[in-house]
Design an enzyme around this catalytic site. Structure first.
Site, mmCIF file in Angstrom:
data_model
loop_
_atom_site.group_PDB
_atom_site.id
_atom_site.type_symbol
_atom_site.label_atom_id
_atom_site.label_comp_id
_atom_site.label_asym_id
_atom_site.label_seq_id
_atom_site.Cartn_x
_atom_site.Cartn_y
_atom_site.Cartn_z
ATOM 1 N N GLU A 70 0.819 -1.215 0.000
ATOM 2 C CA GLU A 70 0.000 0.000 0.000
ATOM 3 C C GLU A 70 0.854 1.267 0.000
ATOM 4 O O GLU A 70 0.383 2.341 -0.353
ATOM 5 C CB GLU A 70 -0.949 0.018 1.209
ATOM 6 C CG GLU A 70 -2.045 -1.036 1.165
ATOM 7 C CD GLU A 70 -3.127 -0.733 0.131
ATOM 8 O OE1 GLU A 70 -2.813 -0.166 -0.927
ATOM 9 O OE2 GLU A 70 -4.290 -1.086 0.381
ATOM 10 N N THR A 86 -4.492 8.631 -3.799
ATOM 11 C CA THR A 86 -4.704 8.263 -2.385
ATOM 12 C C THR A 86 -3.829 9.113 -1.462
ATOM 13 O O THR A 86 -4.281 9.556 -0.403
ATOM 14 C CB THR A 86 -4.433 6.751 -2.173
ATOM 15 O OG1 THR A 86 -5.281 6.043 -3.079
ATOM 16 C CG2 THR A 86 -4.758 6.314 -0.759
HETATM 17 N N1 HSE Z 1 -8.251 3.962 4.800
HETATM 18 C C1 HSE Z 1 -7.613 4.373 3.601
HETATM 19 C C2 HSE Z 1 -7.933 5.831 3.346
HETATM 20 C C3 HSE Z 1 -8.098 3.551 2.436
HETATM 21 O O1 HSE Z 1 -9.090 6.210 3.540
HETATM 22 O O2 HSE Z 1 -7.035 6.585 2.967
HETATM 23 C C4 HSE Z 1 -7.420 3.941 1.154
HETATM 24 O O3 HSE Z 1 -7.738 3.000 0.185
#
Ligand code: HSE
Length: 315
Positions: free
Chosen positions: A131, A187
């Site tokens: 990630e 992200t």
């Molecule tokens: N929990 C993470 C976020 C998930 O909200 O940034 C990202 O896929």
């Protein structure tokens, strides 16, 4: 005969479910990626086909799958390399855990191929390393759901501890996302707007709602889950990143959904509905219309919570 090749199916996942930032994850029945892992004498090679294949990172150090593979080869001193062929069906960069799916598939597949005997907690720890490529942090909510299936709670990161609960059989998840060009580091950007400090009333709100979401899974109560998918911290800070957010939310609730939330870092939005009471195709259509009213084409569909990674072929 030792195994030479496995093909792993890995599900899309949705994270946060409102108040559970980096803590709640849910695996979806569809879409799924297929990841074929073949042992080779050395090195990590990645080939991507399917959705956005041309735009996908294939350098092992930049792709979630490659990061996890390299890490496992090193950590377990494996005297081999691996070719990773990803057939992508999970829309990338929309908040449906596409990078988590590849990372989880690689951890799970290599565990089988190399007979490492790792348990789910270890697999989640390894998959979370992937990630970093897209999010800049080892958040485990998506990868834990991709590995365990159904609903997960990341109870603690250090040490990593996960609680896994089944979903109610009458629960459906409607998913909609606008067709906007994926921004680079989407992200990371969505994480950069998350407040670093919060007020005590926001804490009280989120702890209460998160506790009820988890209770809803424990007791199999879809309305309880949906009605508490309300976040006072992260979602208000991210809403501006999603065109039509308010309209999609309002439309989904009006069509009968019991709760709405941004899916992970977005821009996908999920709506939870009880399929004994509500026509979920109508909820999905209403969400699509919501994006339409903001001037965006959108993809929308209804699915159910589903299981985690599994092996579909081996030789
Ligand atoms: N929990 C993470 C976020 C998930 O909200 O940034 C990202 O896929």
């Amino acid at each position: 005969m030792p195994l030479r090749q496995v093909t792993v199916k890995a599900p899309a996942t949705t994270a946060n479910l409102g108040p559970g930032f980096d803590v709640f994850g849910l695996a979806l029945q569809r879409p799924n990626d297929k990841v074929k892992l073949t042992l080779v004498p050395e090195g990590v090679k990645i080939v991507v086909s399917g959705l956005s294949a041309a735009a996908s990172a294939t350098q092992p150090e930049k792709s979630p799958a490659g990061i996890v593979a390299n890490h496992m080869l090193r950590e377990f001193s494996l005297e081999a390399g691996v070719k990773i062929e990803i057939e992508r069906c999970i829309f990338p960069s929309v908040g449906l855990g596409s990078s988590a799916a590849s990372a989880a598939a690689v951890a799970y597949g290599l565990n089988h191929l190399c007979n490492l005997g790792l348990d789910n907690r270890e697999l989640i720890r390894l998959a979370a390393k992937g990630e970093v490529a897209s999010a800049g942090s080892e958040h485990a909510d998506n990868v834990a759901a991709a590995i365990c299936g159904h609903f997960v709670i990341v109870k603690s990161y250090k040490p990593l501890e996960i609680v896994n609960l089944k979903s109610p059989p009458n629960m459906e998840v409607c998913v909609a996302f606008p067709h906007i060009p994926a921004s680079v580091n989407k992200t990371r950007k969505a994480r950069s707007v998350v407040p670093k400090l919060i007020r005590i009333d926001q804490l009280v709100h989120n702890v209460g709602k998160a506790a009820v979401v988890a209770s809803g899974f424990a007791t199999g109560d879809v309305d309880m889950i949906g009605k508490s998918m309300l976040d006072a911290v992260v979602e208000p800070a991210r809403a501006f990143l999603i065109p039509g957010y308010l309209q999609v939310r309002e439309n989904a609730l009006r069509a009968g959904a019991c709760g709405v939330a941004i899916s992970g870092a977005g821009p996908a939005i999920i709506a939870v509905a009880n399929n004994k009471k509500v026509d979920t195709a109508k909820v999905a259509a209403a969400m699509k219309e919501g994006f339409g009213s903001a001037g965006f084409e959108a993809t929308a569909f209804a699915t159910k919570p589903g299981g985690g990674v599994s092996i579909v072929e081996m030789e």
